[in-house]
Design a protein around this motif. Structure first.
Motif, mmCIF file in Angstrom:
data_model
loop_
_atom_site.group_PDB
_atom_site.id
_atom_site.type_symbol
_atom_site.label_atom_id
_atom_site.label_comp_id
_atom_site.label_asym_id
_atom_site.label_seq_id
_atom_site.Cartn_x
_atom_site.Cartn_y
_atom_site.Cartn_z
ATOM 1 N N LYS A 86 -1.548 -4.140 -9.364
ATOM 2 C CA LYS A 86 -2.200 -3.586 -8.181
ATOM 3 C C LYS A 86 -1.202 -2.848 -7.309
ATOM 4 C CE LYS A 86 -3.393 -7.629 -6.887
ATOM 5 N NZ LYS A 86 -3.899 -8.734 -6.049
ATOM 6 N N CYS B 72 0.223 -3.867 -4.723
ATOM 7 C CA CYS B 72 -0.069 -4.071 -3.308
ATOM 8 C C CYS B 72 -0.029 -5.565 -3.014
ATOM 9 C CB CYS B 72 -1.414 -3.474 -2.907
ATOM 10 S SG CYS B 72 -2.838 -4.270 -3.657
ATOM 11 N N GLY B 73 0.165 -5.880 -1.749
ATOM 12 C CA GLY B 73 0.179 -7.269 -1.332
ATOM 13 C C GLY B 73 -0.022 -7.364 0.165
ATOM 14 N N ARG B 74 -0.518 -8.523 0.587
ATOM 15 C CA ARG B 74 -0.683 -8.768 2.020
ATOM 16 C C ARG B 74 0.286 -9.889 2.386
ATOM 17 N NH1 ARG B 74 -4.505 -6.773 5.140
ATOM 18 N NH2 ARG B 74 -5.840 -6.284 3.352
ATOM 19 N N LEU C 48 6.219 -7.583 -7.059
ATOM 20 C CA LEU C 48 4.854 -7.093 -7.225
ATOM 21 C C LEU C 48 4.380 -7.268 -8.661
ATOM 22 C CD1 LEU C 48 4.892 -3.813 -5.075
ATOM 23 C CD2 LEU C 48 3.760 -5.971 -4.523
ATOM 24 N N PHE D 50 6.016 -3.912 4.968
ATOM 25 C CA PHE D 50 4.582 -4.016 5.226
ATOM 26 C C PHE D 50 4.178 -3.195 6.451
ATOM 27 C CE2 PHE D 50 6.498 -7.734 7.336
ATOM 28 C CZ PHE D 50 6.085 -7.520 8.640
ATOM 29 N N LEU E 47 0.017 -5.391 5.197
ATOM 30 C CA LEU E 47 -0.326 -4.772 3.913
ATOM 31 C C LEU E 47 0.754 -3.814 3.431
ATOM 32 C CD1 LEU E 47 -2.552 -4.507 1.746
ATOM 33 C CD2 LEU E 47 -3.440 -2.556 3.049
ATOM 34 N N LEU E 48 1.162 -4.017 2.179
ATOM 35 C CA LEU E 48 1.986 -3.054 1.455
ATOM 36 C C LEU E 48 1.149 -2.552 0.296
ATOM 37 C CD1 LEU E 48 4.760 -1.715 0.764
ATOM 38 C CD2 LEU E 48 5.190 -3.700 -0.693
ATOM 39 N N ASP E 49 0.836 -1.265 0.271
ATOM 40 C CA ASP E 49 -0.037 -0.711 -0.762
ATOM 41 C C ASP E 49 0.585 0.568 -1.306
ATOM 42 O OD1 ASP E 49 -2.028 0.116 -2.429
ATOM 43 O OD2 ASP E 49 -3.599 0.211 -0.911
ATOM 44 N N ASN F 189 -0.626 2.163 -3.916
ATOM 45 C CA ASN F 189 -1.639 2.902 -4.671
ATOM 46 C C ASN F 189 -2.056 4.188 -3.969
ATOM 47 O OD1 ASN F 189 -2.072 0.949 -6.856
ATOM 48 N ND2 ASN F 189 -2.759 -0.384 -5.206
ATOM 49 N N SER F 190 -1.587 4.370 -2.765
ATOM 50 C CA SER F 190 -1.814 5.605 -2.015
ATOM 51 C C SER F 190 -0.452 6.156 -1.619
ATOM 52 C CB SER F 190 -2.654 5.328 -0.756
ATOM 53 O OG SER F 190 -3.899 4.756 -1.105
ATOM 54 N N TYR G 294 2.797 6.821 0.145
ATOM 55 C CA TYR G 294 3.491 5.867 1.011
ATOM 56 C C TYR G 294 4.428 6.645 1.912
ATOM 57 C CZ TYR G 294 6.574 1.845 2.048
ATOM 58 O OH TYR G 294 7.313 0.873 2.661
#
Length: 404
Positions: free
Chosen positions: A130, A132-134, A315, A348, A353-355, A357-358, A360
Protein backbone atom coordinates in the motif's frame (compact mmCIF):
# COMPACT_ATOMS: atom_id res chain seq x y z
CA UNK A 1 30.02 -9.93 -16.72
CA UNK A 2 29.12 -9.36 -13.07
CA UNK A 3 31.59 -7.11 -11.32
CA UNK A 4 32.61 -7.73 -7.70
CA UNK A 5 30.31 -6.43 -5.00
CA UNK A 6 31.68 -3.50 -3.01
CA UNK A 7 30.19 -2.97 0.45
CA UNK A 8 30.98 0.08 2.58
CA UNK A 9 29.66 0.74 6.08
CA UNK A 10 29.97 3.91 8.15
CA UNK A 11 28.54 5.10 11.48
CA UNK A 12 25.75 7.64 11.25
CA UNK A 13 25.18 9.89 14.26
CA UNK A 14 22.41 12.43 13.73
CA UNK A 15 21.63 15.19 16.19
CA UNK A 16 18.05 15.14 17.45
CA UNK A 17 16.03 18.33 17.81
CA UNK A 18 14.81 17.18 21.20
CA UNK A 19 16.09 14.89 23.95
CA UNK A 20 14.14 11.63 24.09
CA UNK A 21 13.86 10.15 27.59
CA UNK A 22 12.54 6.82 28.76
CA UNK A 23 13.30 4.27 31.47
CA UNK A 24 16.09 2.55 29.52
CA UNK A 25 17.90 5.49 27.94
CA UNK A 26 18.21 9.23 27.40
CA UNK A 27 19.06 10.04 23.81
CA UNK A 28 19.85 13.30 21.98
CA UNK A 29 21.55 11.64 19.00
CA UNK A 30 20.48 9.00 16.56
CA UNK A 31 22.94 6.14 16.21
CA UNK A 32 22.86 4.05 13.05
CA UNK A 33 24.95 2.16 10.54
CA UNK A 34 24.62 3.24 6.93
CA UNK A 35 25.69 0.73 4.24
CA UNK A 36 26.34 1.27 0.56
CA UNK A 37 26.40 -1.76 -1.79
CA UNK A 38 27.78 -1.15 -5.31
CA UNK A 39 27.99 -3.40 -8.38
CA UNK A 40 27.87 -2.78 -12.12
CA UNK A 41 27.25 0.96 -11.65
CA UNK A 42 24.17 0.26 -9.52
CA UNK A 43 24.01 1.26 -5.86
CA UNK A 44 21.82 0.12 -2.99
CA UNK A 45 21.58 1.57 0.50
CA UNK A 46 20.81 0.04 3.88
CA UNK A 47 20.49 1.08 7.50
CA UNK A 48 20.53 -0.59 10.90
CA UNK A 49 20.17 0.82 14.42
CA UNK A 50 22.18 -1.10 17.03
CA UNK A 51 20.78 -0.71 20.55
CA UNK A 52 22.41 -2.47 23.51
CA UNK A 53 19.24 -2.13 25.60
CA UNK A 54 17.05 -3.66 22.86
CA UNK A 55 18.84 -6.54 21.12
CA UNK A 56 22.25 -6.37 22.84
CA UNK A 57 24.22 -5.11 19.83
CA UNK A 58 26.29 -1.92 19.86
CA UNK A 59 27.47 0.36 17.07
CA UNK A 60 31.22 -0.19 17.35
CA UNK A 61 31.11 -4.00 17.48
CA UNK A 62 28.56 -4.07 14.64
CA UNK A 63 30.82 -2.01 12.37
CA UNK A 64 33.78 -4.27 13.15
CA UNK A 65 31.67 -7.34 12.29
CA UNK A 66 30.61 -5.86 8.94
CA UNK A 67 34.15 -4.93 7.97
CA UNK A 68 35.47 -8.39 8.89
CA UNK A 69 32.68 -10.28 7.12
CA UNK A 70 31.87 -8.24 4.06
CA UNK A 71 34.86 -6.12 3.04
CA UNK A 72 37.33 -6.98 0.26
CA UNK A 73 34.80 -8.79 -1.93
CA UNK A 74 34.33 -11.73 0.45
CA UNK A 75 30.71 -12.21 -0.66
CA UNK A 76 28.82 -11.34 -3.82
CA UNK A 77 25.09 -12.06 -3.27
CA UNK A 78 24.14 -12.24 -6.92
CA UNK A 79 20.56 -13.37 -6.28
CA UNK A 80 17.84 -13.21 -3.66
CA UNK A 81 18.26 -16.97 -3.17
CA UNK A 82 21.90 -16.46 -2.16
CA UNK A 83 20.89 -13.73 0.26
CA UNK A 84 18.20 -15.94 1.84
CA UNK A 85 20.65 -18.84 2.10
CA UNK A 86 23.13 -16.64 3.98
CA UNK A 87 20.36 -15.72 6.42
CA UNK A 88 19.55 -19.40 6.91
CA UNK A 89 23.19 -20.47 7.33
CA UNK A 90 24.21 -17.68 9.69
CA UNK A 91 21.30 -17.53 12.14
CA UNK A 92 23.42 -17.23 15.30
CA UNK A 93 25.63 -14.49 13.87
CA UNK A 94 22.58 -12.47 12.84
CA UNK A 95 21.15 -13.01 16.33
CA UNK A 96 24.32 -11.37 17.70
CA UNK A 97 24.46 -8.56 15.11
CA UNK A 98 20.86 -8.05 13.95
CA UNK A 99 21.15 -4.36 13.09
CA UNK A 100 24.44 -4.78 11.24
CA UNK A 101 22.98 -7.56 9.11
CA UNK A 102 19.80 -5.51 8.60
CA UNK A 103 21.89 -2.70 7.10
CA UNK A 104 23.65 -5.17 4.76
CA UNK A 105 20.44 -6.94 3.77
CA UNK A 106 18.44 -3.76 3.12
CA UNK A 107 21.28 -2.44 0.94
CA UNK A 108 21.41 -5.74 -0.98
CA UNK A 109 17.64 -5.87 -1.50
CA UNK A 110 17.80 -2.31 -2.78
CA UNK A 111 20.69 -3.19 -5.11
CA UNK A 112 19.17 -6.45 -6.41
CA UNK A 113 15.86 -4.76 -7.19
CA UNK A 114 17.61 -1.87 -8.93
CA UNK A 115 19.51 -4.41 -11.03
CA UNK A 116 16.17 -5.99 -11.96
CA UNK A 117 14.45 -2.63 -12.43
CA UNK A 118 11.64 -3.41 -9.99
CA UNK A 119 10.45 -2.70 -6.47
CA UNK A 120 11.85 -4.41 -3.39
CA UNK A 121 8.36 -5.82 -2.78
CA UNK A 122 8.41 -7.54 -6.16
CA UNK A 123 11.85 -9.07 -5.73
CA UNK A 124 10.68 -10.46 -2.37
CA UNK A 125 7.70 -12.06 -4.09
CA UNK A 126 5.19 -9.76 -2.41
CA UNK A 127 2.39 -7.77 -3.91
CA UNK A 128 3.39 -4.15 -4.24
CA UNK A 129 2.42 -2.74 -0.86
CA UNK A 130 0.00 0.00 0.00
CA UNK A 131 3.00 2.27 0.65
CA UNK A 132 1.02 4.12 3.25
CA UNK A 133 0.55 4.13 6.99
CA UNK A 134 -1.13 6.05 9.77
CA UNK A 135 1.43 6.76 12.44
CA UNK A 136 1.51 6.77 16.22
CA UNK A 137 2.65 9.83 18.18
CA UNK A 138 5.27 8.99 20.80
CA UNK A 139 5.46 11.02 24.03
CA UNK A 140 8.56 10.64 26.21
CA UNK A 141 9.41 11.69 29.76
CA UNK A 142 9.60 15.39 29.01
CA UNK A 143 8.94 18.15 31.54
CA UNK A 144 5.23 18.98 31.90
CA UNK A 145 5.29 22.13 29.78
CA UNK A 146 7.11 20.46 26.90
CA UNK A 147 4.98 17.32 27.16
CA UNK A 148 1.79 19.41 27.03
CA UNK A 149 2.97 21.47 24.05
CA UNK A 150 3.99 18.37 22.10
CA UNK A 151 0.70 16.62 22.89
CA UNK A 152 -1.23 19.66 21.67
CA UNK A 153 0.85 19.76 18.49
CA UNK A 154 0.07 16.13 17.70
CA UNK A 155 -3.64 16.61 18.41
CA UNK A 156 -3.76 19.75 16.26
CA UNK A 157 -2.45 17.66 13.37
CA UNK A 158 -5.30 15.21 13.88
CA UNK A 159 -3.33 12.32 15.36
CA UNK A 160 -5.39 10.12 17.68
CA UNK A 161 -3.01 7.20 18.41
CA UNK A 162 -0.47 7.71 21.21
CA UNK A 163 2.34 5.83 22.91
CA UNK A 164 3.22 7.32 26.30
CA UNK A 165 6.55 6.50 27.96
CA UNK A 166 6.25 5.90 31.70
CA UNK A 167 8.53 7.56 34.24
CA UNK A 168 7.85 5.39 37.29
CA UNK A 169 6.50 8.40 39.21
CA UNK A 170 2.82 7.56 39.70
CA UNK A 171 1.59 11.11 40.14
CA UNK A 172 3.47 12.27 37.07
CA UNK A 173 2.34 9.35 34.91
CA UNK A 174 -1.32 9.80 35.88
CA UNK A 175 -0.96 13.49 35.05
CA UNK A 176 0.42 12.64 31.60
CA UNK A 177 -2.66 10.59 30.76
CA UNK A 178 -4.91 13.30 32.23
CA UNK A 179 -3.26 15.98 30.09
CA UNK A 180 -3.67 13.93 26.92
CA UNK A 181 -7.33 13.17 27.60
CA UNK A 182 -8.14 16.79 28.49
CA UNK A 183 -6.34 18.17 25.44
CA UNK A 184 -8.13 15.72 23.15
CA UNK A 185 -11.46 17.17 24.31
CA UNK A 186 -10.22 20.73 23.76
CA UNK A 187 -9.03 19.87 20.23
CA UNK A 188 -12.19 17.90 19.41
CA UNK A 189 -10.22 14.73 18.68
CA UNK A 190 -12.57 11.84 19.36
CA UNK A 191 -11.63 8.37 20.52
CA UNK A 192 -7.95 8.78 21.20
CA UNK A 193 -6.13 5.52 21.77
CA UNK A 194 -3.34 5.32 24.36
CA UNK A 195 -0.79 2.63 24.99
CA UNK A 196 1.94 2.77 27.62
CA UNK A 197 5.63 1.90 27.30
CA UNK A 198 7.50 1.04 30.50
CA UNK A 199 10.81 0.10 28.82
CA UNK A 200 11.37 -2.75 31.34
CA UNK A 201 10.90 -0.38 34.28
CA UNK A 202 9.96 -3.10 36.82
CA UNK A 203 12.70 -5.71 36.31
CA UNK A 204 12.18 -8.47 38.85
CA UNK A 205 9.22 -6.56 40.38
CA UNK A 206 6.18 -7.94 38.61
CA UNK A 207 3.82 -7.46 41.56
CA UNK A 208 4.84 -3.81 41.79
CA UNK A 209 4.24 -3.39 38.05
CA UNK A 210 0.75 -4.84 38.40
CA UNK A 211 -0.15 -2.63 41.39
CA UNK A 212 1.21 0.51 39.68
CA UNK A 213 -0.69 -0.18 36.46
CA UNK A 214 -3.96 -0.80 38.30
CA UNK A 215 -3.52 2.57 40.04
CA UNK A 216 -2.94 4.26 36.68
CA UNK A 217 -6.30 2.92 35.50
CA UNK A 218 -6.33 0.03 33.06
CA UNK A 219 -9.55 1.27 31.45
CA UNK A 220 -7.74 4.34 30.13
CA UNK A 221 -5.22 2.45 27.98
CA UNK A 222 -5.34 -0.53 25.64
CA UNK A 223 -1.92 -2.13 26.21
CA UNK A 224 1.37 -1.97 28.11
CA UNK A 225 4.75 -2.37 26.42
CA UNK A 226 7.61 -4.13 28.23
CA UNK A 227 6.60 -3.70 31.90
CA UNK A 228 9.09 -6.19 33.39
CA UNK A 229 12.46 -7.71 32.51
CA UNK A 230 12.75 -8.56 28.82
CA UNK A 231 11.98 -12.19 27.92
CA UNK A 232 10.80 -13.07 31.45
CA UNK A 233 7.84 -14.92 29.97
CA UNK A 234 6.40 -15.95 33.34
CA UNK A 235 6.27 -12.39 34.67
CA UNK A 236 4.98 -11.07 31.35
CA UNK A 237 2.16 -13.62 31.40
CA UNK A 238 1.38 -12.89 35.05
CA UNK A 239 1.21 -9.13 34.36
CA UNK A 240 -1.16 -9.55 31.43
CA UNK A 241 -3.44 -11.97 33.29
CA UNK A 242 -3.61 -9.80 36.43
CA UNK A 243 -4.19 -6.44 34.71
CA UNK A 244 -6.26 -7.67 31.77
CA UNK A 245 -3.99 -5.69 29.44
CA UNK A 246 -2.18 -7.13 26.43
CA UNK A 247 1.60 -6.87 26.77
CA UNK A 248 3.45 -5.43 23.78
CA UNK A 249 6.68 -7.37 23.25
CA UNK A 250 9.60 -5.31 21.97
CA UNK A 251 12.91 -6.25 23.61
CA UNK A 252 11.21 -9.51 24.54
CA UNK A 253 10.68 -10.52 20.92
CA UNK A 254 13.77 -10.27 18.73
CA UNK A 255 13.90 -13.75 17.16
CA UNK A 256 11.66 -16.68 16.31
CA UNK A 257 13.22 -18.53 19.25
CA UNK A 258 11.92 -15.75 21.51
CA UNK A 259 8.43 -16.24 20.10
CA UNK A 260 8.42 -19.84 21.35
CA UNK A 261 8.61 -18.54 24.94
CA UNK A 262 5.03 -17.24 24.80
CA UNK A 263 3.19 -19.91 22.80
CA UNK A 264 1.77 -21.69 25.85
CA UNK A 265 1.60 -18.70 28.20
CA UNK A 266 -1.69 -17.29 29.48
CA UNK A 267 -2.52 -13.67 28.84
CA UNK A 268 -2.58 -11.71 25.59
CA UNK A 269 0.34 -10.39 23.59
CA UNK A 270 1.07 -7.90 20.81
CA UNK A 271 4.26 -8.05 18.73
CA UNK A 272 6.32 -4.92 18.11
CA UNK A 273 8.35 -5.64 14.97
CA UNK A 274 11.29 -3.38 14.17
CA UNK A 275 13.13 -4.29 10.97
CA UNK A 276 16.52 -3.51 12.48
CA UNK A 277 15.88 -5.30 15.78
CA UNK A 278 14.83 -8.61 14.22
CA UNK A 279 17.70 -8.69 11.73
CA UNK A 280 16.30 -7.44 8.43
CA UNK A 281 13.29 -7.81 6.17
CA UNK A 282 13.63 -11.52 5.41
CA UNK A 283 13.47 -12.44 9.10
CA UNK A 284 10.77 -9.83 9.79
CA UNK A 285 8.55 -11.32 7.09
CA UNK A 286 9.09 -14.82 8.46
CA UNK A 287 8.16 -13.66 11.94
CA UNK A 288 4.99 -12.02 10.64
CA UNK A 289 3.99 -15.34 9.04
CA UNK A 290 4.29 -17.04 12.42
CA UNK A 291 2.49 -14.23 14.27
CA UNK A 292 -0.44 -14.48 11.90
CA UNK A 293 -0.73 -18.20 12.65
CA UNK A 294 -0.96 -17.32 16.35
CA UNK A 295 -3.50 -14.58 15.68
CA UNK A 296 -1.42 -11.89 17.37
CA UNK A 297 -1.90 -8.19 16.58
CA UNK A 298 1.24 -6.55 15.15
CA UNK A 299 2.77 -3.12 15.67
CA UNK A 300 5.46 -1.97 13.26
CA UNK A 301 7.92 -0.05 15.41
CA UNK A 302 10.95 2.14 14.84
CA UNK A 303 14.07 3.22 16.69
CA UNK A 304 14.56 6.79 17.84
CA UNK A 305 16.65 8.61 15.25
CA UNK A 306 16.36 6.13 12.40
CA UNK A 307 16.23 7.70 8.94
CA UNK A 308 13.62 7.59 6.20
CA UNK A 309 15.40 4.59 4.69
CA UNK A 310 14.25 2.27 7.49
CA UNK A 311 10.84 3.96 7.46
CA UNK A 312 10.53 2.99 3.77
CA UNK A 313 11.71 -0.56 4.52
CA UNK A 314 9.11 -0.82 7.30
CA UNK A 315 6.34 -0.14 4.77
CA UNK A 316 7.19 -3.52 3.23
CA UNK A 317 6.58 -5.20 6.58
CA UNK A 318 3.41 -3.29 7.40
CA UNK A 319 2.00 -4.29 4.01
CA UNK A 320 2.76 -7.93 4.81
CA UNK A 321 1.08 -7.60 8.22
CA UNK A 322 -2.18 -6.74 6.46
CA UNK A 323 -5.24 -6.98 8.70
CA UNK A 324 -3.05 -7.97 11.66
CA UNK A 325 -1.52 -4.48 11.72
CA UNK A 326 -2.58 -2.65 14.89
CA UNK A 327 -0.34 0.42 14.79
CA UNK A 328 2.66 1.89 13.00
CA UNK A 329 5.54 4.02 14.28
CA UNK A 330 8.02 6.04 12.24
CA UNK A 331 8.28 8.69 9.54
CA UNK A 332 9.33 11.56 11.81
CA UNK A 333 11.99 12.87 9.42
CA UNK A 334 13.20 16.34 10.26
CA UNK A 335 10.52 16.73 12.90
CA UNK A 336 13.07 14.87 15.03
CA UNK A 337 16.50 14.78 13.34
CA UNK A 338 18.36 17.95 12.40
CA UNK A 339 19.48 16.60 9.05
CA UNK A 340 18.35 13.63 6.97
CA UNK A 341 21.08 12.06 4.77
CA UNK A 342 18.32 10.30 2.82
CA UNK A 343 16.22 11.63 -0.04
CA UNK A 344 13.30 11.91 -0.36
CA UNK A 345 12.68 12.37 3.32
CA UNK A 346 9.59 10.62 4.69
CA UNK A 347 7.44 12.08 7.43
CA UNK A 348 3.78 11.92 8.34
CA UNK A 349 1.26 14.62 7.56
CA UNK A 350 -2.25 15.41 8.83
CA UNK A 351 -3.86 12.61 10.87
CA UNK A 352 -0.43 10.95 11.01
CA UNK A 353 -0.79 9.79 7.40
CA UNK A 354 2.13 8.92 5.16
CA UNK A 355 0.84 8.03 1.69
CA UNK A 356 3.21 7.44 -1.22
CA UNK A 357 0.43 6.43 -3.62
CA UNK A 358 -0.03 10.07 -4.62
CA UNK A 359 2.63 12.65 -5.50
CA UNK A 360 4.53 13.43 -2.33
CA UNK A 361 5.58 17.01 -1.63
CA UNK A 362 8.33 18.37 0.60
CA UNK A 363 9.40 21.87 1.48
CA UNK A 364 13.16 22.13 0.96
CA UNK A 365 15.77 24.90 0.92
CA UNK A 366 15.33 24.96 -2.86
CA UNK A 367 11.56 25.32 -2.61
CA UNK A 368 8.71 22.81 -2.95
CA UNK A 369 9.89 19.40 -4.12
CA UNK A 370 7.28 17.04 -5.57
CA UNK A 371 8.09 13.33 -5.56
CA UNK A 372 6.13 11.45 -8.26
CA UNK A 373 4.60 8.03 -7.62
CA UNK A 374 6.98 6.46 -10.15
CA UNK A 375 9.85 7.27 -7.76
CA UNK A 376 8.87 4.17 -5.77
CA UNK A 377 8.93 1.79 -8.76
CA UNK A 378 12.61 0.81 -8.45
CA UNK A 379 14.33 -0.38 -5.29
CA UNK A 380 13.25 1.49 -2.19
CA UNK A 381 13.20 4.72 -4.19
CA UNK A 382 15.71 6.37 -1.83
CA UNK A 383 19.07 8.02 -2.42
CA UNK A 384 21.62 8.47 0.36
CA UNK A 385 24.82 10.34 1.03
CA UNK A 386 27.33 8.33 3.03
CA UNK A 387 28.52 10.10 6.20
CA UNK A 388 32.03 11.50 6.32
CA UNK A 389 34.18 10.18 9.15
CA UNK A 390 37.38 11.71 10.44
CA UNK A 391 40.84 10.18 10.08
CA UNK A 392 40.87 9.62 13.84
CA UNK A 393 37.61 7.63 13.62
CA UNK A 394 39.06 5.56 10.76
CA UNK A 395 42.22 4.84 12.74
CA UNK A 396 40.20 3.89 15.83
CA UNK A 397 38.04 1.47 13.85
CA UNK A 398 41.09 -0.06 12.12
CA UNK A 399 42.74 -0.58 15.52
CA UNK A 400 39.61 -2.22 16.94
CA UNK A 401 39.32 -4.53 13.89
CA UNK A 402 42.92 -5.68 14.31
CA UNK A 403 42.50 -6.35 18.02
CA UNK A 404 39.21 -8.27 18.02
Amino acid sequence: MMQPLCIEAEPLRLNLKTTVRHASAVRNKGESILVQAKRNEKTGYGEGCPRVYVAGDDLEASLVWIKKKFSSGKVNFGTLAELKQWVEDNKKEIDNYPSAWCAIEVAMLDLLSREKGCTVEKILGLKDGKLCGRYTAVLGNNPKRKYTALSAKYLTSGISDFKVKLSGNLKRDIEKIDILEELSVQHHVKSIRIRLDANNLWKGRCDEAIKYTMMLGTGRVFAMEEPVRAKEAGDISKFSTATGLPVILDESLCTLDDLSLYRKMTGSFIANIKVSKVGGLIRALKMIEELKKLGWPIIIGCHVGETSLLTRAALVVSGAAGNSLLAHEGAFGDYLVEREPVSPMLRFGHHGLLDLNSPYSLETDQGLQVIPVKNWEIGFGMQCSMPLITEVEKEDLTFICKNR
